[in-house]
Motif scaffolding. Structure first.
Motif, PDB file in Angstrom:
ATOM      1  N   GLY A   1      50.527  33.638  18.173  1.00 41.52           N
ATOM      2  CA  GLY A   1      49.777  32.676  18.976  1.00 41.52           C
ATOM      3  C   GLY A   1      49.988  32.953  20.449  1.00 41.52           C
ATOM      4  O   GLY A   1      50.937  33.638  20.849  1.00 41.52           O
ATOM      5  N   ALA A   2      49.093  32.433  21.268  1.00 39.51           N
ATOM      6  CA  ALA A   2      49.193  32.591  22.718  1.00 39.51           C
ATOM      7  C   ALA A   2      48.646  31.349  23.389  1.00 39.51           C
ATOM      8  O   ALA A   2      47.695  30.724  22.896  1.00 39.51           O
ATOM      9  N   ALA A   3      49.267  30.966  24.511  1.00 37.45           N
ATOM     10  CA  ALA A   3      48.813  29.828  25.309  1.00 37.45           C
ATOM     11  C   ALA A   3      48.602  30.292  26.741  1.00 37.45           C
ATOM     12  O   ALA A   3      49.418  31.056  27.281  1.00 37.45           O
ATOM     13  N   MET A   4      47.493  29.867  27.340  1.00 39.82           N
ATOM     14  CA  MET A   4      47.136  30.263  28.687  1.00 39.82           C
ATOM     15  C   MET A   4      46.901  29.029  29.555  1.00 39.82           C
ATOM     16  O   MET A   4      46.319  28.046  29.088  1.00 39.82           O
ATOM     17  N   VAL A   5      47.356  29.080  30.799  1.00 43.10           N
ATOM     18  CA  VAL A   5      47.124  28.005  31.764  1.00 43.10           C
ATOM     19  C   VAL A   5      46.148  28.517  32.816  1.00 43.10           C
ATOM     20  O   VAL A   5      46.429  29.499  33.510  1.00 43.10           O
ATOM     21  N   LEU A   6      44.980  27.861  32.914  1.00 44.64           N
ATOM     22  CA  LEU A   6      43.931  28.254  33.859  1.00 44.64           C
ATOM     23  C   LEU A   6      43.779  27.190  34.935  1.00 44.64           C
ATOM     24  O   LEU A   6      44.094  26.014  34.717  1.00 44.64           O
ATOM     25  N   SER A   7      43.269  27.610  36.084  1.00 47.85           N
ATOM     26  CA  SER A   7      43.041  26.680  37.186  1.00 47.85           C
ATOM     27  C   SER A   7      41.857  27.158  38.010  1.00 47.85           C
ATOM     28  O   SER A   7      41.651  28.364  38.166  1.00 47.85           O
ATOM     29  N   ASN A   8      41.069  26.224  38.537  1.00 46.91           N
ATOM     30  CA  ASN A   8      40.036  26.581  39.501  1.00 46.91           C
ATOM     31  C   ASN A   8      40.311  25.949  40.856  1.00 46.91           C
ATOM     32  O   ASN A   8      39.405  25.799  41.688  1.00 46.91           O
ATOM     33  N   ASN A   9      41.557  25.588  41.082  1.00 45.99           N
ATOM     34  CA  ASN A   9      41.982  25.075  42.386  1.00 45.99           C
ATOM     35  C   ASN A   9      42.279  26.249  43.298  1.00 45.99           C
ATOM     36  O   ASN A   9      43.136  27.076  42.992  1.00 45.99           O
ATOM     37  N   TRP A  10      41.578  26.349  44.441  1.00 43.05           N
ATOM     38  CA  TRP A  10      41.725  27.533  45.281  1.00 43.05           C
ATOM     39  C   TRP A  10      43.138  27.701  45.814  1.00 43.05           C
ATOM     40  O   TRP A  10      43.580  28.814  46.093  1.00 43.05           O
ATOM     41  N   SER A  11      43.883  26.606  45.919  1.00 49.78           N
ATOM     42  CA  SER A  11      45.255  26.724  46.424  1.00 49.78           C
ATOM     43  C   SER A  11      46.177  27.405  45.411  1.00 49.78           C
ATOM     44  O   SER A  11      47.253  27.889  45.773  1.00 49.78           O
ATOM     45  N   ASP A  12      45.749  27.461  44.128  1.00 50.22           N
ATOM     46  CA  ASP A  12      46.571  28.130  43.106  1.00 50.22           C
ATOM     47  C   ASP A  12      46.393  29.641  43.120  1.00 50.22           C
ATOM     48  O   ASP A  12      47.106  30.351  42.403  1.00 50.22           O
ATOM     49  N   GLY A  13      45.442  30.149  43.893  1.00 50.24           N
ATOM     50  CA  GLY A  13      45.219  31.584  43.941  1.00 50.24           C
ATOM     51  C   GLY A  13      46.408  32.365  44.456  1.00 50.24           C
ATOM     52  O   GLY A  13      46.613  33.532  44.104  1.00 50.24           O
ATOM     53  N   ARG A  14      47.250  31.736  45.269  1.00 51.35           N
ATOM     54  CA  ARG A  14      48.404  32.441  45.836  1.00 51.35           C
ATOM     55  C   ARG A  14      49.471  32.747  44.788  1.00 51.35           C
ATOM     56  O   ARG A  14      50.194  33.727  44.916  1.00 51.35           O
ATOM     57  N   ARG A  15      49.556  31.916  43.732  1.00 51.88           N
ATOM     58  CA  ARG A  15      50.611  32.116  42.746  1.00 51.88           C
ATOM     59  C   ARG A  15      50.072  32.544  41.386  1.00 51.88           C
ATOM     60  O   ARG A  15      50.837  32.684  40.430  1.00 51.88           O
ATOM     61  N   ALA A  16      48.763  32.756  41.291  1.00 53.78           N
ATOM     62  CA  ALA A  16      48.162  33.136  40.015  1.00 53.78           C
ATOM     63  C   ALA A  16      48.490  34.575  39.658  1.00 53.78           C
ATOM     64  O   ALA A  16      48.745  35.412  40.536  1.00 53.78           O
ATOM     65  N   TRP A  17      48.485  34.867  38.360  1.00 52.77           N
ATOM     66  CA  TRP A  17      48.728  36.232  37.874  1.00 52.77           C
ATOM     67  C   TRP A  17      47.444  37.051  37.879  1.00 52.77           C
ATOM     68  O   TRP A  17      47.446  38.211  38.282  1.00 52.77           O
ATOM     69  N   TYR A  18      46.362  36.432  37.435  1.00 50.88           N
ATOM     70  CA  TYR A  18      45.091  37.147  37.299  1.00 50.88           C
ATOM     71  C   TYR A  18      43.950  36.225  37.726  1.00 50.88           C
ATOM     72  O   TYR A  18      44.097  35.000  37.778  1.00 50.88           O
ATOM     73  N   LYS A  19      42.814  36.872  38.019  1.00 45.50           N
ATOM     74  CA  LYS A  19      41.591  36.143  38.336  1.00 45.50           C
ATOM     75  C   LYS A  19      40.504  36.590  37.361  1.00 45.50           C
ATOM     76  O   LYS A  19      40.326  37.784  37.133  1.00 45.50           O
ATOM     77  N   LEU A  20      39.804  35.624  36.779  1.00 50.60           N
ATOM     78  CA  LEU A  20      38.757  35.935  35.819  1.00 50.60           C
ATOM     79  C   LEU A  20      37.502  36.394  36.551  1.00 50.60           C
ATOM     80  O   LEU A  20      36.969  35.673  37.397  1.00 50.60           O
ATOM     81  N   LEU A  21      37.026  37.598  36.220  1.00 50.65           N
ATOM     82  CA  LEU A  21      35.836  38.138  36.862  1.00 50.65           C
ATOM     83  C   LEU A  21      34.579  37.895  36.032  1.00 50.65           C
ATOM     84  O   LEU A  21      33.568  37.415  36.546  1.00 50.65           O
ATOM     85  N   HIS A  22      34.635  38.232  34.737  1.00 53.02           N
ATOM     86  CA  HIS A  22      33.445  38.122  33.900  1.00 53.02           C
ATOM     87  C   HIS A  22      33.839  37.794  32.459  1.00 53.02           C
ATOM     88  O   HIS A  22      34.905  38.217  31.992  1.00 53.02           O
ATOM     89  N   THR A  23      32.985  37.069  31.762  1.00 49.74           N
ATOM     90  CA  THR A  23      33.091  36.893  30.311  1.00 49.74           C
ATOM     91  C   THR A  23      31.702  37.080  29.712  1.00 49.74           C
ATOM     92  O   THR A  23      30.708  36.597  30.274  1.00 49.74           O
ATOM     93  N   VAL A  24      31.647  37.799  28.591  1.00 47.20           N
ATOM     94  CA  VAL A  24      30.375  38.060  27.913  1.00 47.20           C
ATOM     95  C   VAL A  24      30.580  37.846  26.421  1.00 47.20           C
ATOM     96  O   VAL A  24      31.596  38.286  25.849  1.00 47.20           O
ATOM     97  N   ARG A  25      29.618  37.178  25.781  1.00 49.94           N
ATOM     98  CA  ARG A  25      29.670  36.978  24.328  1.00 49.94           C
ATOM     99  C   ARG A  25      28.326  37.378  23.728  1.00 49.94           C
ATOM    100  O   ARG A  25      27.280  36.984  24.231  1.00 49.94           O
ATOM    101  N   VAL A  26      28.383  38.171  22.663  1.00 52.72           N
ATOM    102  CA  VAL A  26      27.182  38.580  21.950  1.00 52.72           C
ATOM    103  C   VAL A  26      27.303  38.093  20.510  1.00 52.72           C
ATOM    104  O   VAL A  26      28.309  38.352  19.839  1.00 52.72           O
ATOM    105  N   GLN A  27      26.283  37.406  20.039  1.00 55.49           N
ATOM    106  CA  GLN A  27      26.271  36.840  18.689  1.00 55.49           C
ATOM    107  C   GLN A  27      25.244  37.579  17.839  1.00 55.49           C
ATOM    108  O   GLN A  27      24.081  37.679  18.201  1.00 55.49           O
TER     109      GLN A  27
END
Length: 588
Positions: free
Chosen positions: A376-402
């Motif tokens: 299992g894996a747990a992820m903590v996401l944020s869209n608060n711009w002040s969290d950008g200084r301590r974030a590990w990664y930034k999400l660029l794109h997501t794509v889903r094909v069904q």
């Protein structure tokens, strides 16, 4: 056990023909150690493998390649840079600094005005002077409001103050439009030693179920040998306990809940701790678990355990298979970006094994008993711009094909066999369906991640194919025209080189054949697929969470393609339905 460069256990007799041919040139196997090699070289122990070895590719007609061969000149990278993300990374800091500069300019203007009015009189720093300055600022702000209300034409501020204010407004608008999603932390489940079993123990567990024929036992044993899984993978205690004399397998709801609580509580606690986030700060909770959906839900279980707020938005996704993690991330992203102010989301991806052991003898169902493991894996996401200084990664794109065809719907299907035993059936069409879904997914995400040089080659290839097909149709009819048409060459579609735009790949560890197929089709080097092979070796197929074990390996263990700031990581996963999901992250 750490594998030193040049000291790989030989596995030429068991690897695929492609790898076997490469090994003739390298004089040693360059693949991660096979499960049987691992147990033989470690004396039958159950330790997991890290790798410091040089996973490099030895092509048949070229020199040895490593990650340095895929560096692109800086001038060529300009065309593929997403300047919104580049500027947005530093914009919050610049905006904060700009606010202080603006306040400083206003105070400086007020002090200069006070000094000019005082004339020759000395103005000394005192409490009365400070009060005088703040009173003047208050009067100035009131005049600004009055000016706006009455649309006066007189200028109250200096040009420097007005220019700074305009720049800050533009920066704030730009920041509002970007609305980034940051990954503050993630954590994966590390099973206790009592959960870990070797391949012979797995075979013995299957034998002790008392429902499998010797033919089925032998078939599962062969699948294990070829699976690429190691000798220390995790099974739930409700099933492992059958190895003890006098105990039988416990597939009850209580045992299933115990597995879920052990896995989910551990990863949630670690993810929140790493992100330095309190449970009350979570605004969105998304949990995906495909085959175990109890009442109350797994979301309710987490909310009750960690004391999340009563107004938290919680969603429990089931039935979406191994590709559900990026779907959960995408759902959390959309929910966060709809908020007027910044927020935080907790995403949990897992699969519960206890109630899903197949007890029949149809081969189409038996693969699930040999490949899937606890994780299992747990992820903590944020869209608060002040969290950008301590974030590990930034999400660029997501794509889903069904996939929408009947084959896509039925290739991974939960049902009963002819004897009424429930399980997940895998059809023979799954390879073809997965290939089509992945092709569409890469076509959609390609323009966002590929350099212009690669996109140009794709366009030229499409134009050439269209031109040759049209020319052949025009020449149709008549023997002479048919001969001319046969001389027109068939232009093969150009497969873009994703290695030019992506630095690391996290391919779902669905099995060794899955990894081999994607490696071949995308023309990846072995150091690109090393994280997937090592995750499969050490943890098995942990379903939707496997891509996070691979990212963890890249982040903490991989030496052959070290992770650096600015690198882009692509995660690719497949799920029932049939669907292919992908996501690209930027290392901050």
């Amino acid at each position: 056990r750490r594998l030193l460069p040049g000291h790989y256990p030989s596995s030429a007799g068991n690897e695929s023909n492609r790898i076997h041919e490469r090994s003739k040139h390298s004089q040693a196997s360059i693949m991660p150690p096979r499960a049987e090699d691992h147990i033989a070289s470690s004396g039958g122990g159950m330790r997991r493998s890290d790798s410091e070895a040089s996973f490099v590719s030895v092509p048949e007609d070229g020199p040895v390649k490593d990650y340095r061969d895929y560096r692109v000149r800086k001038s060529s990278l300009i065309g593929m840079v997403n300047w919104t993300h580049v500027i947005g990374t530093y914009l919050p800091i610049l905006l904060t600094m700009g606010v202080f500069v603006l306040v400083g300019l206003v105070i400086w203007q007020v002090v200069i005005d006070i000094v000019d009015k005082a004339g020759d009189a000395n103005v000394q720093f005192s409490l009365d002077t400070v009060v005088l300055v703040f009173t003047a600022i208050k009067d100035l702000l009131l005049r600004v409001v009055d000016q706006i209300l009455h649309i006066r034409k007189e200028a109250l501020f200096s040009p420097a103050v007005e220019t700074t204010a305009v720049v800050l407004v533009v920066m704030a608008w730009f920041l509002r439009m970007d609305n980034p999603i940051y990954l503050l932390s993630f954590a994966t489940f590390k099973a206790p030693d009592s959960w870990k079993v070797s391949q012979p123990q797995i075979v013995e567990m299957m034998r002790r179920q008392g429902c499998f024929t010797e033919d089925s036992i032998g078939f599962m044993e062969r699948l294990l040998e070829r699976s690429g899984t190691g000798q220390s993978t995790a099974w739930p205690p409700g099933i492992v306990q059958c190895l003890e004399d006098g105990k039988t397998t416990d597939r009850s709801m209580n045992a299933s809940r115990k597995e879920a609580e052990t896995v989910i509580f551990d990863i949630v606690e670690n993810a929140l701790r790493k992100a330095n986030v309190k449970p009350k700060e979570i605004d969105v909770l998304v949990i995906n678990c495909s085959l175990f959906s109890p009442t109350p839900s797994l979301c309710a279980m987490v909310i009750s355990k960690f004391g999340l707020r009563g107004d938290v938005l919680s969603y429990n996704l089931s039935g979406m298979g191994c590709g559900a993690s990026l779907i959960s991330v995408d759902l959390a992203k959309n929910l966060l970006q709809r908020r007027r102010s910044g927020g935080k989301a907790l995403v949990v991806s897992t699969e519960i094994i206890t109630p899903n052991l197949y007890h029949g003898n149809e081969r189409g169902f038996l693969l699930q008993n040999t490949l899937f493991r606890c994780g299992g894996a747990a992820m903590v996401l944020s869209n608060n711009w002040s969290d950008g200084r301590r974030a590990w990664y930034k999400l660029l794109h997501t794509v889903r094909v069904q996939g929408t065809t009947e084959d896509a719907y039925n290739c991974v299907y939960e049902t009963e066999d002819k004897d009424g035993e429930r399980g997940v059936r895998l059809s023979k069409e799954i390879v073809k369906v997965a290939g089509k879904c992945m092709e569409k997914n890469m076509t959609m995400i390609g323009p966002y991640v590929l350099p212009l040089s690669e996109q140009f080659k794709v366009v030229i290839s499409l134009i050439g194919r269209f031109a040759t097909k049209s020319l052949k149709k025009m020449l149709g009819g008549g023997a002479a025209n048919e001969k001319m048409a046969e001389k027109i060459p068939n232009i093969r579609p150009y497969v873009p080189d994703f290695k030019r735009g992506i630095d690391h790949f996290c391919i779902h560890a669905g099995g060794r054949a899955v990894i081999d197929g994607i490696e071949k089709n995308m023309k990846l080097e072995l150091f690109h697929t090393e994280p997937s092979r090592m995750a499969l070796l050490n943890y098995g197929n942990t379903s939707s969470s496997s891509i996070w074990y691979e990212l963890e390996y890249i982040q903490e263990h991989q030496k052959t393609n070290p992770l650096k700031k600015g690198h882009r990581i692509m995660q690719v996963a497949f799920g029932s339905g049939f669907k292919c999901t992908s996501g690209v992250w930027l290392k901050l």
